[in-house]
Design a protein around this motif. Sequence first.
Motif, PDB file in Angstrom:
ATOM      1  N   LEU A 283      31.822 140.445   6.921  1.00  0.00           N
ATOM      2  CA  LEU A 283      30.805 139.508   6.463  1.00  0.00           C
ATOM      3  C   LEU A 283      31.277 138.749   5.221  1.00  0.00           C
ATOM      4  CD1 LEU A 283      27.477 141.531   6.904  1.00  0.00           C
ATOM      5  CD2 LEU A 283      28.244 139.550   8.215  1.00  0.00           C
ATOM      6  N   VAL A 284      31.812 139.499   4.260  1.00  0.00           N
ATOM      7  CA  VAL A 284      32.296 138.867   3.036  1.00  0.00           C
ATOM      8  C   VAL A 284      33.481 137.955   3.339  1.00  0.00           C
ATOM      9  CG1 VAL A 284      33.361 139.296   0.789  1.00  0.00           C
ATOM     10  CG2 VAL A 284      31.455 140.716   1.544  1.00  0.00           C
ATOM     11  N   GLY A 285      34.437 138.468   4.126  1.00  0.00           N
ATOM     12  CA  GLY A 285      35.630 137.688   4.435  1.00  0.00           C
ATOM     13  C   GLY A 285      35.319 136.444   5.244  1.00  0.00           C
ATOM     14  N   PHE A 286      34.486 136.603   6.277  1.00  0.00           N
ATOM     15  CA  PHE A 286      34.160 135.437   7.105  1.00  0.00           C
ATOM     16  C   PHE A 286      33.323 134.441   6.321  1.00  0.00           C
ATOM     17  CE2 PHE A 286      31.906 133.102  10.447  1.00  0.00           C
ATOM     18  CZ  PHE A 286      32.980 132.713  11.236  1.00  0.00           C
ATOM     19  N   GLY A 287      32.443 134.961   5.456  1.00  0.00           N
ATOM     20  CA  GLY A 287      31.660 134.061   4.607  1.00  0.00           C
ATOM     21  C   GLY A 287      32.556 133.240   3.699  1.00  0.00           C
ATOM     22  N   THR A 288      33.595 133.884   3.162  1.00  0.00           N
ATOM     23  CA  THR A 288      34.543 133.174   2.305  1.00  0.00           C
ATOM     24  C   THR A 288      35.307 132.116   3.096  1.00  0.00           C
ATOM     25  OG1 THR A 288      34.809 135.207   1.018  1.00  0.00           O
ATOM     26  CG2 THR A 288      36.429 133.479   0.665  1.00  0.00           C
ATOM     27  N   LEU A 289      35.717 132.470   4.322  1.00  0.00           N
ATOM     28  CA  LEU A 289      36.423 131.503   5.167  1.00  0.00           C
ATOM     29  C   LEU A 289      35.515 130.335   5.537  1.00  0.00           C
ATOM     30  CD1 LEU A 289      38.434 133.758   7.652  1.00  0.00           C
ATOM     31  CD2 LEU A 289      39.264 132.561   5.642  1.00  0.00           C
ATOM     32  N   LEU A 290      34.257 130.646   5.834  1.00  0.00           N
ATOM     33  CA  LEU A 290      33.324 129.580   6.205  1.00  0.00           C
ATOM     34  C   LEU A 290      33.101 128.628   5.033  1.00  0.00           C
ATOM     35  CD1 LEU A 290      31.551 128.547   8.487  1.00  0.00           C
ATOM     36  CD2 LEU A 290      29.686 129.967   7.609  1.00  0.00           C
ATOM     37  N   ALA A 291      32.984 129.203   3.838  1.00  0.00           N
ATOM     38  CA  ALA A 291      32.829 128.357   2.649  1.00  0.00           C
ATOM     39  C   ALA A 291      34.052 127.477   2.455  1.00  0.00           C
ATOM     40  CB  ALA A 291      32.596 129.229   1.414  1.00  0.00           C
ATOM     41  N   ALA A 292      35.241 128.060   2.702  1.00  0.00           N
ATOM     42  CA  ALA A 292      36.472 127.281   2.578  1.00  0.00           C
ATOM     43  C   ALA A 292      36.509 126.158   3.615  1.00  0.00           C
ATOM     44  CB  ALA A 292      37.688 128.187   2.731  1.00  0.00           C
ATOM     45  N   ALA A 293      36.057 126.441   4.838  1.00  0.00           N
ATOM     46  CA  ALA A 293      36.048 125.426   5.894  1.00  0.00           C
ATOM     47  C   ALA A 293      35.087 124.296   5.563  1.00  0.00           C
ATOM     48  CB  ALA A 293      35.658 126.067   7.224  1.00  0.00           C
ATOM     49  N   ILE A 294      33.938 124.636   5.000  1.00  0.00           N
ATOM     50  CA  ILE A 294      32.983 123.598   4.585  1.00  0.00           C
ATOM     51  C   ILE A 294      33.600 122.732   3.486  1.00  0.00           C
ATOM     52  CG2 ILE A 294      30.750 123.212   3.474  1.00  0.00           C
ATOM     53  CD1 ILE A 294      29.744 125.740   4.898  1.00  0.00           C
ATOM     54  N   GLY A 295      34.338 123.399   2.590  1.00  0.00           N
ATOM     55  CA  GLY A 295      35.023 122.647   1.541  1.00  0.00           C
ATOM     56  C   GLY A 295      36.047 121.690   2.118  1.00  0.00           C
ATOM     57  N   VAL A 296      36.786 122.150   3.131  1.00  0.00           N
ATOM     58  CA  VAL A 296      37.765 121.283   3.786  1.00  0.00           C
ATOM     59  C   VAL A 296      37.071 120.069   4.393  1.00  0.00           C
ATOM     60  CG1 VAL A 296      39.397 121.112   5.703  1.00  0.00           C
ATOM     61  CG2 VAL A 296      39.410 123.135   4.242  1.00  0.00           C
ATOM     62  N   SER A 297      35.955 120.324   5.060  1.00  0.00           N
ATOM     63  CA  SER A 297      35.212 119.229   5.706  1.00  0.00           C
ATOM     64  C   SER A 297      34.725 118.212   4.671  1.00  0.00           C
ATOM     65  CB  SER A 297      34.030 119.806   6.487  1.00  0.00           C
ATOM     66  OG  SER A 297      33.302 118.789   7.130  1.00  0.00           O
ATOM     67  N   ASN A 298      34.196 118.715   3.565  1.00  0.00           N
ATOM     68  CA  ASN A 298      33.696 117.808   2.523  1.00  0.00           C
ATOM     69  C   ASN A 298      34.820 116.979   1.919  1.00  0.00           C
ATOM     70  OD1 ASN A 298      31.075 118.711   2.862  1.00  0.00           O
ATOM     71  ND2 ASN A 298      31.260 120.300   1.295  1.00  0.00           N
ATOM     72  N   ILE A 299      35.942 117.649   1.623  1.00  0.00           N
ATOM     73  CA  ILE A 299      37.071 116.935   1.035  1.00  0.00           C
ATOM     74  C   ILE A 299      37.607 115.876   2.005  1.00  0.00           C
ATOM     75  CG2 ILE A 299      39.449 117.171   0.254  1.00  0.00           C
ATOM     76  CD1 ILE A 299      37.414 118.080  -1.793  1.00  0.00           C
ATOM     77  N   MET A 300      37.705 116.230   3.283  1.00  0.00           N
ATOM     78  CA  MET A 300      38.203 115.266   4.267  1.00  0.00           C
ATOM     79  C   MET A 300      37.230 114.103   4.433  1.00  0.00           C
ATOM     80  SD  MET A 300      41.147 116.315   5.110  1.00  0.00           S
ATOM     81  CE  MET A 300      41.411 115.089   6.378  1.00  0.00           C
ATOM     82  N   MET A 301      35.933 114.396   4.298  1.00  0.00           N
ATOM     83  CA  MET A 301      34.949 113.327   4.392  1.00  0.00           C
ATOM     84  C   MET A 301      35.124 112.335   3.240  1.00  0.00           C
ATOM     85  SD  MET A 301      32.487 112.469   6.492  1.00  0.00           S
ATOM     86  CE  MET A 301      31.759 113.947   7.218  1.00  0.00           C
ATOM     87  N   VAL A 302      35.361 112.849   2.044  1.00  0.00           N
ATOM     88  CA  VAL A 302      35.609 111.990   0.889  1.00  0.00           C
ATOM     89  C   VAL A 302      36.900 111.199   1.082  1.00  0.00           C
ATOM     90  CG1 VAL A 302      36.100 111.961  -1.587  1.00  0.00           C
ATOM     91  CG2 VAL A 302      34.333 113.485  -0.696  1.00  0.00           C
ATOM     92  N   THR A 303      37.913 111.855   1.623  1.00  0.00           N
ATOM     93  CA  THR A 303      39.196 111.196   1.869  1.00  0.00           C
ATOM     94  C   THR A 303      39.036 110.052   2.857  1.00  0.00           C
ATOM     95  OG1 THR A 303      40.373 113.274   1.453  1.00  0.00           O
ATOM     96  CG2 THR A 303      41.560 111.554   2.642  1.00  0.00           C
TER      97      THR A 303
END
Length: 415
Positions: A290-310
């Motif tokens: 749960l902790v690990g997947f939650g961390t990965l999901l947060a990282a994936a959302i961050g990737v999506s946001n950064i790519m959206m800005v890009t």
Amino acid sequence: MKKFFDIDSFKEIVESLARNRSRSLLTGFGVFWGIFMLLFLMGGGDGIQKMLIKNFEGFATNSGFIIPNETSKPYKGFKSGRTLRFTQDDVDAIRRKVPEIRTICGIIAMWGNNAVYEDKTVSCVARGLSPDYQDIEAMSMKYGRFLNKVDLEQERRVCVIGENIWKELFPDEENPCGKFIQVGGIYFQIVGVDIHHSAVNINGDSRNSVMIPMTVVQKIFGRGQQVDFVAMVAQPGVRIKDVIGRCNEILSDRLYYEPEDTKAVMAINAQEMFGIVDNLFKGLDLLIWLVGFGTLLAAAIGVSNIMMVTVKERTVEIGIRRAIGATPRMILTQIMSESTMLTAVAGILGIIVSVGILQIVEIGVSHSEMPVPFQVSFGSALLVLLIIIVLGILSGLAPAMRAMEIKPVDAMRDE
């Protein structure tokens, strides 16, 4: 036909990530940290589980122990506060009347003794055991053998010594079998050395024990038929809790105490202890994922946001590419490839660093009394990498769709 991915496309992706290196590094660190946390927790959790298992190693999972105590209730004319004592006859009676028991034996533990060999002395606990005790606590013989039925029947003055006793009395760690040590003023011939160790110490640490045939202890040390407590193992598929209940009924009739008197006899249910540990392991595994997947999901959302800005910042570039003939598929491939490559590279670095740190932890633990591996399997690492790549693809999907909607006219107007 243009290839879906070629060397030119790869160069473009690298150049694009380099132009936005600040965001790329920030996003990559998020993915790296997510992978690192998940694998480190998996490897660390697995190592902790193995350490806990080693603490119980050697003990039968369906074993139980009954220890006499003082009564707290009056019963059939007997006052409360009466101290109970078990005898070998009680053990034999339980053996006859409870067929659900696979192994049962009485145990005597005499504390405060010394084992003496030549000019060396070491404190020890003398344990009166029968050969059946091996079914309850497995022995690991370094030299010689464990006690057998002939030792018991012929009342041989022999013993098996624990690891600490062996190392203290025989510093060269030689084979001591055949030599004599003195315990309680009586000489016993060593027939075996047990190096088994468990954190579960029901009647003393096995490493500091001198194990002597039960009949010899009862006769030489004046214990008669008395035993300090009873150990047993239930038949496969039988709950030791039910067996202990049956034993309590038999003992209450023989020793005259109230069957509901919970203080008269203390019962230790090893099966429940193992069940608690097993549930703890399952909960720990679930928490790690749960902790690990939650961390990965947060990282994936961050990737999506950064790519959206890009994508937003590259509106003009994308519009120009569309104007000179780039197809929507080429734009989609470009954005999603950047997202996938970013997560893949960060994920691989996370795997390498987490495995390296776990290796350092494993080397440190290897010098302890209970060395265990602190590592993740290749399959687990590959599964986590595939998960983060899939998340990377999904993270780039929304920005890529946004990029496909950009029209050259709108891009020129923004310019």
